[in-house]
Each structure stands twice: as structure tokens, then as C-alpha cells.
Design a protein around this motif. Structure first.
Motif, PDB file in Angstrom:
ATOM      1  N   ASN A  33       0.857  -1.180   0.000  1.00  0.00           N
ATOM      2  CA  ASN A  33       0.000   0.000   0.000  1.00  0.00           C
ATOM      3  C   ASN A  33       0.897   1.234   0.000  1.00  0.00           C
ATOM      4  O   ASN A  33       1.611   1.498   0.965  1.00  0.00           O
ATOM      5  N   LEU A  34       0.854   1.996  -1.104  1.00  0.00           N
ATOM      6  CA  LEU A  34       1.760   3.126  -1.270  1.00  0.00           C
ATOM      7  C   LEU A  34       1.363   4.322  -0.424  1.00  0.00           C
ATOM      8  O   LEU A  34       2.187   5.207  -0.184  1.00  0.00           O
ATOM      9  N   THR A  35       0.120   4.354   0.027  1.00  0.00           N
ATOM     10  CA  THR A  35      -0.348   5.477   0.845  1.00  0.00           C
ATOM     11  C   THR A  35      -0.021   5.273   2.314  1.00  0.00           C
ATOM     12  O   THR A  35       0.494   6.171   2.983  1.00  0.00           O
ATOM     13  N   THR A  36      -0.289   4.078   2.821  1.00  0.00           N
ATOM     14  CA  THR A  36      -0.077   3.814   4.248  1.00  0.00           C
ATOM     15  C   THR A  36       1.307   3.248   4.551  1.00  0.00           C
ATOM     16  O   THR A  36       1.732   3.222   5.708  1.00  0.00           O
ATOM     17  N   GLY A  37       2.006   2.779   3.498  1.00  0.00           N
ATOM     18  CA  GLY A  37       3.316   2.165   3.717  1.00  0.00           C
ATOM     19  C   GLY A  37       3.219   0.786   4.319  1.00  0.00           C
ATOM     20  O   GLY A  37       4.181   0.292   4.915  1.00  0.00           O
ATOM     21  N   GLU A  38       2.078   0.129   4.122  1.00  0.00           N
ATOM     22  CA  GLU A  38       1.853  -1.183   4.729  1.00  0.00           C
ATOM     23  C   GLU A  38       2.146  -2.301   3.738  1.00  0.00           C
ATOM     24  O   GLU A  38       1.753  -2.237   2.570  1.00  0.00           O
ATOM     25  N   LEU A  39       2.849  -3.312   4.208  1.00  0.00           N
ATOM     26  CA  LEU A  39       3.152  -4.504   3.430  1.00  0.00           C
ATOM     27  C   LEU A  39       2.342  -5.657   4.015  1.00  0.00           C
ATOM     28  O   LEU A  39       2.440  -5.945   5.208  1.00  0.00           O
ATOM     29  N   GLN A  40       1.539  -6.317   3.160  1.00  0.00           N
ATOM     30  CA  GLN A  40       0.636  -7.358   3.643  1.00  0.00           C
ATOM     31  C   GLN A  40       0.790  -8.634   2.838  1.00  0.00           C
ATOM     32  O   GLN A  40       0.918  -8.597   1.612  1.00  0.00           O
ATOM     33  N   SER A  53       0.004 -11.601   7.790  1.00  0.00           N
ATOM     34  CA  SER A  53       1.051 -10.684   8.224  1.00  0.00           C
ATOM     35  C   SER A  53       0.818  -9.278   7.687  1.00  0.00           C
ATOM     36  O   SER A  53       0.397  -9.086   6.549  1.00  0.00           O
ATOM     37  N   SER A  54       1.112  -8.284   8.516  1.00  0.00           N
ATOM     38  CA  SER A  54       1.016  -6.883   8.121  1.00  0.00           C
ATOM     39  C   SER A  54       2.157  -6.119   8.768  1.00  0.00           C
ATOM     40  O   SER A  54       2.347  -6.183   9.980  1.00  0.00           O
TER      41      SER A  54
END
Length: 221
Positions: free
Chosen positions: A135-142, A146-147
């Protein structure tokens, strides 16, 4: 992403550069058109933020020259002119978007994201590879259950790999994408960030592979 900001108001420019760098972007600043041209001779940019009234010329002429030379780098014009006719003129000259002064930094960031999405042909802020979501907006890798929240430069580096899976990127190319001309960066810095991302990706469907003598690429695990 790597941005070029062309703005002669140093107070405004400093604030914009600081805000974009906090998001993990590499930003070069030029306060004149000749300095901007010099930057473009030695670096490739994902987005240009262009003021209109500059000490050595009109930003509209600069924009027109870029488009006549078939240079397609997206341009967001920063202008104090709010008349509809002025905005139409800028778009007709080849601007991808515009923002009027004074502006809110959150709006500028949103317009940058929107222009880059259109340029990349995507409709949202997510990139997906082998079941791994960035997610390029939140910087989250899922992935799976796992997150993980990435740090800014981790996000920007992984964005490069997600943008072109299986493509090999040299260390010098990655330095160019992640750091501005004023930053002191080395290949060791890239090695450190790649090592961090490999840990982040453990257990996912993606991994970053070293291609000896060439660089790195992201492939299916």
C-alpha cells in the motif's frame, strides 16, 4: 519517487522539500530554469513541480519546450493564478495538473499521487505481486495474516521493485531513484535497505534476488 521542484521562493521550497522527504521521496530543488535543465541533464525524474514566474524565465515556456522535445515526465504547475482561463492554458500546454498558491501540503501530496497513478496506468494506491500487497499510501506490506509498516525509504525502494517485477536494477540506478543530488549515498546504503526488505518479505510470495555483477530483482519466492 524522485521529484524535481522548480521554485524560486526558498521558504516555500524548503517546506515542500522537507514534507516530500518525510514521505521518503528524493527531491532536488532548482530556483532557476537553467539550474533545472542542469538537473535534468544528469538525473531522471518521476515528477516535476514547476513554478511559473522564475528569475530567468517563464515556467510555461519551459513546459512547452519539454513537451515539444517529447519529454513526458509528469508536471504539476504551482501557480498563484486561479482564473479558469489560466488553468485551461496550463493544461493545454501539457501540464498534468496544477495547484494554486497558497496550498495545503496534504492536497499537494494527493495531487502528486494521483498524477503518478495516471502515469503508471493504475487506479489505486496498491501494488500486488504473488499475493504480496504494497500500500503506497499507508506504507503497509501485507501477505497472508502478516502486516508490516515500512519505513519511508524501505517503502520507496520496494515500490521500485513492485513497479517492475523480474527486472534487474543496478545499485547505481537504485541510488538514483532513492536519493537526491545533495544526499550522500553509497552502494552500501542500498545493501542495507535490501537486507531490511528481505527480512520484511520472509514468508511472502516474493523475494529480492541478487544478480551477481548486475544488481537486484524481485521474483516469486
Amino acid at each position: 519517487m524522485r521529484y524535481l521542484l522548480i521554485e524560486d521562493n526558498h521558504k516555500l521550497a524548503g517546506a515542500v522539500v522537507e514534507r516530500l522527504q518525510l514521505d521518503g521521496h528524493a527531491v532536488d530543488h532548482a530556483d532557476r530554469l537553467d539550474a533545472a535543465s542542469a538537473c535534468m541533464d544528469v538525473a531522471d525524474y518521476d515528477l516535476i513541480l514547476l513554478d511559473i514566474m522564475l528569475p530567468d524565465g517563464d515556467g510555461r515556456d519551459f513546459l512547452q519546450r519539454q513537451r515539444r522535445a517529447e519529454k513526458r515526465t509528469p508536471v504539476i504547475v504551482i501557480t498563484a493564478r486561479s482564473a479558469v482561463s489560466d488553468r485551461i492554458s496550463l493544461l493545454d500546454l501539457g501540464a498534468d495538473d496544477y495547484i494554486t498558491k497558497p496550498f495545503d501540503f496534504a492536497e499537494l501530496e494527493a495531487r502528486c499521487r494521483a498524477v503518478l497513478r495516471r502515469q503508471g496506468g493504475v487506479a489505486d494506491n496498491q501494488k500486488v505481486f504473488e499475493g504480496t500487497v504494497l500500500n503506497l499510501t499507508t506504507g503497509e506490506l501485507q501477505f497472508g495474516d502478516s502486516s508490516t509498516n515500512l519505513r519511508n525509504r524501505e517503502l520507496r525502494l520496494l515500490e521500485v521493485f513492485f513497479g517492475a517485477p523480474n527486472q534487474v536494477f543496478s545499485k547505481s540506478h537504485l541510488i538514483d531513484r532513492m536519493f537526491s543530488l545533495s544526499d550522500e549515498a553509497s552502494e552500501n546504503a542500498i545493501e542495507v535497505y535490501v537486507a531490511r526488505l528481505r527480512k520484511r518479505l520472509e514468508g511472502s510470495g516474493a523475494r529480492i534476488e541478487t544478480v551477481r555483477g548486475l544488481g537486484y530483482r524481485m521474483i516469486a519466492a
